[in-house]
Design a protein around this motif. Structure first.
Motif, PDB file in Angstrom:
ATOM      1  N   TRP A   1       3.425 -13.900  32.036  1.00  0.00           N
ATOM      2  CA  TRP A   1       4.080 -12.711  31.483  1.00  0.00           C
ATOM      3  C   TRP A   1       5.372 -13.091  30.761  1.00  0.00           C
ATOM      4  O   TRP A   1       6.224 -13.779  31.335  1.00  0.00           O
ATOM      5  CB  TRP A   1       4.403 -11.704  32.591  1.00  0.00           C
ATOM      6  N   LEU A   2       5.499 -12.595  29.541  1.00  0.00           N
ATOM      7  CA  LEU A   2       6.700 -12.861  28.743  1.00  0.00           C
ATOM      8  C   LEU A   2       7.374 -11.510  28.463  1.00  0.00           C
ATOM      9  O   LEU A   2       6.862 -10.720  27.657  1.00  0.00           O
ATOM     10  CB  LEU A   2       6.326 -13.571  27.446  1.00  0.00           C
ATOM     11  N   ASP A   3       8.471 -11.269  29.149  1.00  0.00           N
ATOM     12  CA  ASP A   3       9.185  -9.994  29.009  1.00  0.00           C
ATOM     13  C   ASP A   3      10.122 -10.082  27.801  1.00  0.00           C
ATOM     14  O   ASP A   3      11.022 -10.923  27.771  1.00  0.00           O
ATOM     15  CB  ASP A   3       9.979  -9.725  30.294  1.00  0.00           C
TER      16      ASP A   3
ATOM     17  N   TYR B   1       5.167  -8.462  26.799  1.00  0.00           N
ATOM     18  CA  TYR B   1       5.275  -7.009  26.982  1.00  0.00           C
ATOM     19  C   TYR B   1       6.741  -6.612  26.807  1.00  0.00           C
ATOM     20  O   TYR B   1       7.630  -7.469  26.766  1.00  0.00           O
ATOM     21  CB  TYR B   1       4.744  -6.579  28.364  1.00  0.00           C
ATOM     22  N   GLY B   2       6.965  -5.321  26.673  1.00  0.00           N
ATOM     23  CA  GLY B   2       8.333  -4.837  26.490  1.00  0.00           C
ATOM     24  C   GLY B   2       8.417  -3.369  26.836  1.00  0.00           C
ATOM     25  O   GLY B   2       7.567  -2.837  27.555  1.00  0.00           O
TER      26      GLY B   2
ATOM     27  N   PRO C   1       7.756  -6.544  21.118  1.00  0.00           N
ATOM     28  CA  PRO C   1       6.806  -7.469  21.763  1.00  0.00           C
ATOM     29  C   PRO C   1       5.869  -8.128  20.767  1.00  0.00           C
ATOM     30  O   PRO C   1       5.526  -9.304  20.897  1.00  0.00           O
ATOM     31  CB  PRO C   1       6.024  -6.558  22.720  1.00  0.00           C
ATOM     32  N   ARG C   2       5.506  -7.362  19.764  1.00  0.00           N
ATOM     33  CA  ARG C   2       4.581  -7.891  18.753  1.00  0.00           C
ATOM     34  C   ARG C   2       5.221  -9.036  17.957  1.00  0.00           C
ATOM     35  O   ARG C   2       4.616 -10.080  17.731  1.00  0.00           O
ATOM     36  CB  ARG C   2       4.216  -6.741  17.811  1.00  0.00           C
TER      37      ARG C   2
ATOM     38  N   GLY D   1      -0.157  -0.695  26.228  1.00  0.00           N
ATOM     39  CA  GLY D   1       0.230   0.307  27.219  1.00  0.00           C
ATOM     40  C   GLY D   1       1.483  -0.084  27.985  1.00  0.00           C
ATOM     41  O   GLY D   1       2.223  -0.984  27.593  1.00  0.00           O
ATOM     42  N   ASP D   2       1.697   0.615  29.086  1.00  0.00           N
ATOM     43  CA  ASP D   2       2.931   0.489  29.859  1.00  0.00           C
ATOM     44  C   ASP D   2       2.825  -0.626  30.902  1.00  0.00           C
ATOM     45  O   ASP D   2       1.892  -0.622  31.718  1.00  0.00           O
ATOM     46  CB  ASP D   2       3.196   1.836  30.554  1.00  0.00           C
TER      47      ASP D   2
END
Lengths: 150, 154
Positions: free
Chosen positions: A60-62, A105-106, A114-115, A135-136
């Motif tokens: 996961w990359l926040d 994600y963000g 995030p994109r 999504g969330d």
């Protein structure tokens, strides 16, 4: 010919005319790195598919700021949005192992950050294509055994 | 009412010219604004970001020219309809967007104001459609051909 019909024909002509300077703009921008980053295709993955794949399947990359990350994030997530590019690269390289699927994600209300981050990391990191979570992210947190953690 | 249609059209033309130039100056920033609406991504968003500012400039310019005003009004009305639909869907989805209407702006999420502004501009389009008194033929004096008297005494 009625005024409306003449107007409609003229409107089509205006629409066609606008394509010419747009084409010139594209010719100027086609080598711009930010522009190329924006048009890079980025895959979107659903949280359900990742959960079904089992725990530990995603890196996961926040992409949010450090303050938002501190308030809650997915287990094991790296806060790439809250650190410099070099620190983020080092953290990803340390956490990376073959078989992991990198997913950015963000904030669910912000579709761009995030994109862009996923496209940038795909280009710079050499860990394969980085996808974006559709999504969330909090739904993933609720569904995962560990949940979102502060 | 007819006199007011002219400043209305000129205002619309000026506003679209301004909006188009502001976006055309920084198409990469505008591309981010387009993507934030979550309707188009990648190359489709790039096409919109490169094409839309120029369409606004050309339509705004057409509004300033009497002969092309109706063509310009059709384009501008269609654009405002698209903007309205994009704003409403983003509001419903709870997205955090910058309007992008007049170039880059720090303000985000002011949906009610943006939608009200779009509706006011659409109303101005409808108002500007009527004859605004700049038609050459409308102001030309009517020539009356002399006719023979039909008075039976002559």
């Amino acid at each position: 010919m009625s005024a409306a019909a003449k107007g409609a024909r003229g409107a089509l002509l205006l629409a066609a005319l606008a394509a010419l300077p747009a084409l010139v703009s594209w010719l100027k921008l086609r080598d711009d790195s930010e522009f190329l980053l924006a048009v890079t295709p980025v895959a979107r993955v659903r949280a359900g598919d990742l959960i079904a794949a089992g725990p530990g399947g995603a890196l996961w990359l926040d992409t949010r700021e450090a303050g938002q990350f501190a308030a809650g994030h997915l287990p094991g997530a790296i806060n790439v949005g809250g650190m410099g590019a070099d620190d983020a690269s080092a953290a990803i390289a340390a956490a990376w192992r073959p078989g992991l699927r990198p997913v950015a994600y963000g904030d669910p209300r912000d579709l761009v950050r995030p994109r862009r981050a996923a496209a940038r990391l795909t280009r710079d990191m050499g860990i394969g294509p980085v996808a974006v979570l559709a999504g969330d992210w909090r739904r993933v947190g609720m569904a995962s055994p560990q949940g979102a953690r502060p | 009412m007819r006199i007011a249609a002219l400043p209305c059209r000129l205002f619309l033309g000026g506003a679209f010219l301004w909006a188009g130039v502001a976006k055309a100056r920084d198409p990469v920033a505008f591309l981010g604004d387009v993507e934030a609406y979550g309707v188009v991504w990648g190359w489709a968003a790039a096409a919109v970001a490169l094409y839309l500012p120029w369409l606004e400039i050309i339509a705004g310019g057409a509004l300033l020219v009497r002969r092309h005003r109706r063509s310009g009004l059709i384009v501008v009305s269609a654009l405002l309809g698209v903007f309205l639909a994009a704003l409403v869907q983003a509001w419903v989805r709870g997205l955090d967007v910058h309007c992008g209407c007049f170039g880059s702006s720090a303000a985000s999420g002011r949906y009610a104001w943006w939608i009200a502004r779009d509706l006011a501009l659409l109303a101005a389009c409808a108002f500007s459609w009527r004859d605004d008194g700049t038609d050459r033929n409308a102001n030309r004096p009517v020539r009356v051909r002399p006719v023979r008297s039909i008075d039976p005494r002559t």
